[in-house]
Design a protein around this motif. Structure first.
Motif, PDB file in Angstrom:
ATOM      1  N   LEU A  91       0.840  -1.270   0.092  1.00  0.00           N
ATOM      2  CA  LEU A  91       0.122  -0.033  -0.093  1.00  0.00           C
ATOM      3  C   LEU A  91       0.947   1.109  -0.048  1.00  0.00           C
ATOM      4  N   THR A  92       2.115   1.327  -0.051  1.00  0.00           N
ATOM      5  CA  THR A  92       2.864   2.351   0.018  1.00  0.00           C
ATOM      6  C   THR A  92       3.793   2.451  -1.137  1.00  0.00           C
ATOM      7  N   ALA A  93       4.371   3.426  -1.524  1.00  0.00           N
ATOM      8  CA  ALA A  93       5.272   3.763  -2.852  1.00  0.00           C
ATOM      9  C   ALA A  93       6.687   4.292  -2.364  1.00  0.00           C
ATOM     10  N   THR A  94       7.712   4.229  -3.194  1.00  0.00           N
ATOM     11  CA  THR A  94       8.998   4.543  -2.713  1.00  0.00           C
ATOM     12  C   THR A  94       9.292   5.941  -3.412  1.00  0.00           C
ATOM     13  N   SER A  95       8.413   6.382  -4.122  1.00  0.00           N
ATOM     14  CA  SER A  95       8.787   7.904  -4.702  1.00  0.00           C
ATOM     15  C   SER A  95       7.164   8.353  -5.490  1.00  0.00           C
ATOM     16  N   HIS A  96       7.146   9.694  -5.608  1.00  0.00           N
ATOM     17  CA  HIS A  96       5.823   9.882  -6.572  1.00  0.00           C
ATOM     18  C   HIS A  96       5.726   9.108  -7.954  1.00  0.00           C
ATOM     19  N   ASP A  97       6.902   9.196  -8.502  1.00  0.00           N
ATOM     20  CA  ASP A  97       6.985   8.409 -10.123  1.00  0.00           C
ATOM     21  C   ASP A  97       6.754   6.862  -9.758  1.00  0.00           C
ATOM     22  N   ASP A  98       7.118   6.401  -8.701  1.00  0.00           N
ATOM     23  CA  ASP A  98       6.635   4.863  -8.377  1.00  0.00           C
ATOM     24  C   ASP A  98       5.234   4.784  -8.232  1.00  0.00           C
ATOM     25  N   LEU A  99       4.734   5.762  -7.297  1.00  0.00           N
ATOM     26  CA  LEU A  99       3.299   5.558  -7.102  1.00  0.00           C
ATOM     27  C   LEU A  99       2.433   5.780  -8.325  1.00  0.00           C
ATOM     28  N   VAL A 100       2.838   6.758  -9.187  1.00  0.00           N
ATOM     29  CA  VAL A 100       2.060   7.105 -10.608  1.00  0.00           C
ATOM     30  C   VAL A 100       2.234   5.652 -11.425  1.00  0.00           C
ATOM     31  N   GLN A 101       3.379   5.026 -11.518  1.00  0.00           N
ATOM     32  CA  GLN A 101       3.587   3.830 -12.236  1.00  0.00           C
ATOM     33  C   GLN A 101       2.662   2.736 -11.876  1.00  0.00           C
ATOM     34  N   ARG A 102       2.868   2.565 -10.564  1.00  0.00           N
ATOM     35  CA  ARG A 102       1.823   1.430 -10.001  1.00  0.00           C
ATOM     36  C   ARG A 102       0.489   1.876 -10.013  1.00  0.00           C
ATOM     37  N   VAL A 103      -0.084   2.976 -10.183  1.00  0.00           N
ATOM     38  CA  VAL A 103      -1.483   3.077 -10.410  1.00  0.00           C
ATOM     39  C   VAL A 103      -1.645   2.888 -12.097  1.00  0.00           C
ATOM     40  N   ARG A 104      -0.837   3.413 -12.852  1.00  0.00           N
ATOM     41  CA  ARG A 104      -0.891   3.020 -14.403  1.00  0.00           C
ATOM     42  C   ARG A 104      -1.044   1.364 -14.598  1.00  0.00           C
TER      43      ARG A 104
ATOM     44  N   GLY B 204      16.197  10.712   8.857  1.00  0.00           N
ATOM     45  CA  GLY B 204      15.425  10.199  10.061  1.00  0.00           C
ATOM     46  C   GLY B 204      14.536  11.253  10.655  1.00  0.00           C
ATOM     47  N   LYS B 205      13.879  12.245  10.098  1.00  0.00           N
ATOM     48  CA  LYS B 205      13.232  13.455  10.756  1.00  0.00           C
ATOM     49  C   LYS B 205      11.771  13.058  10.492  1.00  0.00           C
ATOM     50  N   GLN B 206      10.978  13.532  11.374  1.00  0.00           N
ATOM     51  CA  GLN B 206       9.432  13.452  11.406  1.00  0.00           C
ATOM     52  C   GLN B 206       9.064  14.321  10.141  1.00  0.00           C
ATOM     53  N   LEU B 207       8.464  14.064   9.133  1.00  0.00           N
ATOM     54  CA  LEU B 207       7.562  14.900   7.996  1.00  0.00           C
ATOM     55  C   LEU B 207       6.183  14.394   8.088  1.00  0.00           C
ATOM     56  N   VAL B 208       5.577  15.474   8.493  1.00  0.00           N
ATOM     57  CA  VAL B 208       3.943  15.437   8.799  1.00  0.00           C
ATOM     58  C   VAL B 208       3.564  16.432   7.659  1.00  0.00           C
ATOM     59  N   MET B 209       2.481  15.885   6.767  1.00  0.00           N
ATOM     60  CA  MET B 209       1.937  16.426   5.772  1.00  0.00           C
ATOM     61  C   MET B 209       0.731  17.079   6.100  1.00  0.00           C
ATOM     62  N   PHE B 210       0.097  18.143   5.887  1.00  0.00           N
ATOM     63  CA  PHE B 210      -1.172  18.606   6.016  1.00  0.00           C
ATOM     64  C   PHE B 210      -1.677  18.715   4.405  1.00  0.00           C
ATOM     65  N   ALA B 211      -2.682  18.165   4.094  1.00  0.00           N
ATOM     66  CA  ALA B 211      -3.048  18.038   2.578  1.00  0.00           C
ATOM     67  C   ALA B 211      -4.464  18.252   2.193  1.00  0.00           C
ATOM     68  N   GLN B 212      -4.781  19.193   1.863  1.00  0.00           N
ATOM     69  CA  GLN B 212      -6.007  19.393   0.755  1.00  0.00           C
ATOM     70  C   GLN B 212      -5.581  18.846  -0.362  1.00  0.00           C
ATOM     71  N   THR B 213      -4.382  19.460  -0.977  1.00  0.00           N
ATOM     72  CA  THR B 213      -3.830  18.782  -2.171  1.00  0.00           C
ATOM     73  C   THR B 213      -3.480  17.315  -1.692  1.00  0.00           C
ATOM     74  N   GLY B 214      -3.854  16.203  -2.791  1.00  0.00           N
ATOM     75  CA  GLY B 214      -3.233  15.299  -2.680  1.00  0.00           C
ATOM     76  C   GLY B 214      -3.711  14.322  -1.353  1.00  0.00           C
ATOM     77  N   SER B 215      -4.883  14.487  -0.670  1.00  0.00           N
ATOM     78  CA  SER B 215      -5.238  14.091   0.602  1.00  0.00           C
ATOM     79  C   SER B 215      -4.893  12.519   0.373  1.00  0.00           C
ATOM     80  N   ALA B 216      -5.347  11.789  -0.631  1.00  0.00           N
ATOM     81  CA  ALA B 216      -5.305  10.298  -0.796  1.00  0.00           C
ATOM     82  C   ALA B 216      -3.892  10.104  -1.372  1.00  0.00           C
ATOM     83  N   VAL B 217      -3.260  10.895  -1.871  1.00  0.00           N
ATOM     84  CA  VAL B 217      -1.878  10.515  -2.414  1.00  0.00           C
ATOM     85  C   VAL B 217      -0.864  10.405  -1.203  1.00  0.00           C
TER      86      VAL B 217
END
Length: 278
Positions: A5-18, A224-237
């Motif tokens: 259910l995860t992807a290693t990069s944005h391009d990887d995610l797009v390719q897996r959706v395709r 190894g830092k926390q990365l918290v996203m607040f997302a209206q854009t790409g909330s499901a991405v």
């Protein structure tokens, strides 16, 4: 480790959706409605205001969205999206169209439900400022930091800065437009250049639409830092990157808190729930 259910990069995610890794063939799914939402905001008691423009695409029951710089999206883009299949839009020349199409697809196949790792957080009815502060509190709670830590904030929202201040956290505000915060603090245009001196990152989903997300994700993953996203854009991405640099997401699909004074909801992912990527 990457789960199904995860992807290693944005391009990887797009390719897996395709290729259908997340569900139905995107070439078989068509966008029924495409629209933009524009707003100007100046909360009562605040000295500064801002504008938003968001492209949204309706796929069955789902709406995918991507914020754009006001006035930069050609009217033809909305017409090109209506009736188009998702696979075609994933190859559109405009990045915001590609992001909105990806978001719509993932909202359709993996909606914000507990089964997919989401925890709903209600937002009470209220004024625009009251709802903004309630959302900010829900977002800031995803940061696990002691007082005195420094947060890189990418995409300046004064209510978020206020929430960080209330917890005794320092911050470095960043936005491509530069400018100043409500308290006169300079806003830096180059977020990545300031990342090394910060303990954690709090980043807007708008970075997906302007191409700055991946360098920040890679920085968080490498250090190894926390990365918290607040997302209206790409909330499901963005939940698809949990465990791959992203530590938590506060997802807010359309309709956004600023569109209505009634009660609302955001969906938090902390990476520990089923489907959350850990």
């Amino acid at each position: 480790m990457t789960s199904a259910l995860t992807a290693t990069s944005h391009d990887d995610l797009v390719q897996r959706v395709r290729t259908g890794s997340f569900g139905p063939d995107p070439a078989a799914l068509r966008i029924a409605v495409a629209f933009t939402t524009r707003q100007a905001v100046r909360h009562e008691g605040r000295g500064t205001g801002y504008r938003n423009e968001v492209l949204s695409l309706r796929l069955a029951e789902a709406v995918g969205s991507c914020a754009v710089e006001p006035g930069h999206l050609p009217d033809s883009a909305v017409e090109e999206c209506a009736g188009a299949d998702v696979a075609r839009l994933l190859e559109h020349p405009l990045l915001p169209v590609r992001v909105a199409a990806l978001d719509a697809y993932l909202m359709h196949v993996m909606p914000h439900t507990p089964d997919h790792g989401a925890t709903p957080v209600p937002l009470p009815a209220g004024s625009s400022l009251e709802k903004s502060r309630a959302r900010a509190k829900a977002v800031a709670a995803l940061l696990d930091l002691p007082p005195g830590a420094t947060v890189l904030v990418v995409g300046v929202v004064n209510s978020l800065l206020e929430a960080l201040r209330s917890r005794g956290l320092r911050y470095v505000p960043c936005d491509l437009k530069g400018g100043a915060t409500e308290w006169g603090e300079p806003v830096l245009p180059d977020a990545l250049a300031a990342a090394d001196r910060c303990d954690a990152l709090l980043v807007s989903g708008m970075t997906l639409g302007n191409g700055t997300f991946e360098p920040l994700r890679r920085h968080a993953l490498a250090h190894g830092k926390q990365l918290v996203m607040f997302a209206q854009t790409g909330s499901a991405v963005l939940p698809r990157f949990l465990g791959q640099g992203v530590s938590a997401v506060c997802a807010e699909p359309y309709p956004f808190f600023w569109l209505d004074g009634g009660p609302g909801v955001v969906h938090r992912y902390d990476g520990s729930c089923p489907g959350g990527g850990r």
